[in-house]
Design a protein around this motif. Structure first.
Motif, PDB file in Angstrom:
ATOM      1  N   UNK A 106    -115.472  92.565  33.072  1.00  0.00           N
ATOM      2  CA  UNK A 106    -115.263  91.573  34.128  1.00  0.00           C
ATOM      3  C   UNK A 106    -116.486  90.669  34.260  1.00  0.00           C
ATOM      4  N   UNK A 107    -117.663  91.239  34.174  1.00  0.00           N
ATOM      5  CA  UNK A 107    -118.888  90.432  34.238  1.00  0.00           C
ATOM      6  C   UNK A 107    -119.001  89.511  33.028  1.00  0.00           C
ATOM      7  N   UNK A 108    -118.587  90.007  31.860  1.00  0.00           N
ATOM      8  CA  UNK A 108    -118.651  89.205  30.637  1.00  0.00           C
ATOM      9  C   UNK A 108    -117.721  87.996  30.714  1.00  0.00           C
ATOM     10  N   UNK A 109    -116.624  88.142  31.405  1.00  0.00           N
ATOM     11  CA  UNK A 109    -115.703  87.020  31.583  1.00  0.00           C
ATOM     12  C   UNK A 109    -116.352  85.923  32.413  1.00  0.00           C
ATOM     13  N   UNK A 110    -117.091  86.325  33.435  1.00  0.00           N
ATOM     14  CA  UNK A 110    -117.674  85.381  34.391  1.00  0.00           C
ATOM     15  C   UNK A 110    -118.970  84.734  33.910  1.00  0.00           C
ATOM     16  N   UNK A 111    -119.719  85.407  33.039  1.00  0.00           N
ATOM     17  CA  UNK A 111    -121.056  84.961  32.673  1.00  0.00           C
ATOM     18  C   UNK A 111    -121.075  84.616  31.183  1.00  0.00           C
ATOM     19  N   UNK A 112    -121.335  83.362  30.869  1.00  0.00           N
ATOM     20  CA  UNK A 112    -121.259  82.919  29.470  1.00  0.00           C
ATOM     21  C   UNK A 112    -122.300  83.599  28.584  1.00  0.00           C
ATOM     22  N   UNK A 113    -123.487  83.888  29.091  1.00  0.00           N
ATOM     23  CA  UNK A 113    -124.505  84.567  28.284  1.00  0.00           C
ATOM     24  C   UNK A 113    -124.066  85.994  27.961  1.00  0.00           C
ATOM     25  N   UNK A 114    -123.469  86.671  28.940  1.00  0.00           N
ATOM     26  CA  UNK A 114    -122.957  88.020  28.699  1.00  0.00           C
ATOM     27  C   UNK A 114    -121.787  87.981  27.723  1.00  0.00           C
ATOM     28  N   UNK A 115    -120.979  86.940  27.820  1.00  0.00           N
ATOM     29  CA  UNK A 115    -119.841  86.795  26.912  1.00  0.00           C
ATOM     30  C   UNK A 115    -120.310  86.619  25.465  1.00  0.00           C
ATOM     31  N   UNK A 116    -121.369  85.854  25.264  1.00  0.00           N
ATOM     32  CA  UNK A 116    -121.927  85.670  23.921  1.00  0.00           C
ATOM     33  C   UNK A 116    -122.409  87.006  23.361  1.00  0.00           C
ATOM     34  N   UNK A 117    -123.093  87.797  24.188  1.00  0.00           N
ATOM     35  CA  UNK A 117    -123.571  89.103  23.742  1.00  0.00           C
ATOM     36  C   UNK A 117    -122.408  90.053  23.459  1.00  0.00           C
ATOM     37  N   UNK A 118    -121.352  89.989  24.255  1.00  0.00           N
ATOM     38  CA  UNK A 118    -120.157  90.796  23.980  1.00  0.00           C
ATOM     39  C   UNK A 118    -119.583  90.390  22.628  1.00  0.00           C
TER      40      UNK A 118
END
Length: 185
Positions: A106-118
């Motif tokens: 859920x956090x990865x969906x909201x945060x683009x930097x976290x999404x890149x790391x995912x």
């Protein structure tokens, strides 16, 4: 002279993950500080704000994933592929603590930097799967689809009746996919 660190960054990040698991995505720096036994000011000095801690947690997870995958033997052939996939899935456990994975998603969906790391973490897994597949033009796509089965089955498990553990649930679906899709003409 600065005081020596009594806790490693990895210990702090592991504690932050525990707080995330217990409090959900709305956890605070104060909660992490209390859990780890440091002051909020010390956490801010070492890591920055809450988003910076989340980013460091995600970066740490990518590094751990890379190290773990690199430690596994690279063998090809149907049996070797199954052993590798089984190792990945069994590492997920029976489902205890899986809610943390969902919270992180859920956090990865909201945060683009976290999404890149995912995306980096997923790419590592898919590359590791591909390395164990026959060298064909479809190798990368097949690896992506096998990984999709794992990820999709994990979310299906969330909505299941809970009588089957996470790993068993995923392995059943993965076995079907391999038997019907990977070896299909």
């Amino acid at each position: 002279m600065p005081r020596p660190k009594t806790l490693s960054d990895e210990d702090v990040l592991a504690s932050a993950l525990e707080v995330l698991a217990s409090r959900g995505t709305s956890f605070t720096l104060s909660e992490v500080a209390e859990h780890v036994g440091l002051s909020r000011a010390t956490l801010i000095q070492r890591f920055g704000d809450r988003d910076a801690i989340l980013l460091r947690m995600a970066q740490h997870e990518v590094a751990l994933t890379r190290t773990w995958l690199d430690s596994l033997p690279v063998e090809t052939g149907p049996d070797a592929l199954w052993r590798f996939l089984e190792t990945i899935v069994l590492s997920m456990g029976a489902g205890e603590g899986f809610s943390v994975r969902v919270a992180i998603a859920a956090l990865e969906i909201e945060n683009s930097a976290l999404r890149v790391l995912a995306g980096q973490r997923y790419a590592l897994v898919q590359e590791a799967i591909a390395a164990r597949l026959p060298d064909t033009p479809e190798r990368a796509e097949t690896a992506a689809h096998l990984h999709t089965v794992i990820a999709g089955a994990s979310m299906q498990w969330v909505a299941s009746d809970g009588t089957t553990g996470l790993s068993d649930f995923i392995l059943k679906r993965l076995r079907w996919a391999i038997e019907h899709l990977v070896h299909a003409p």
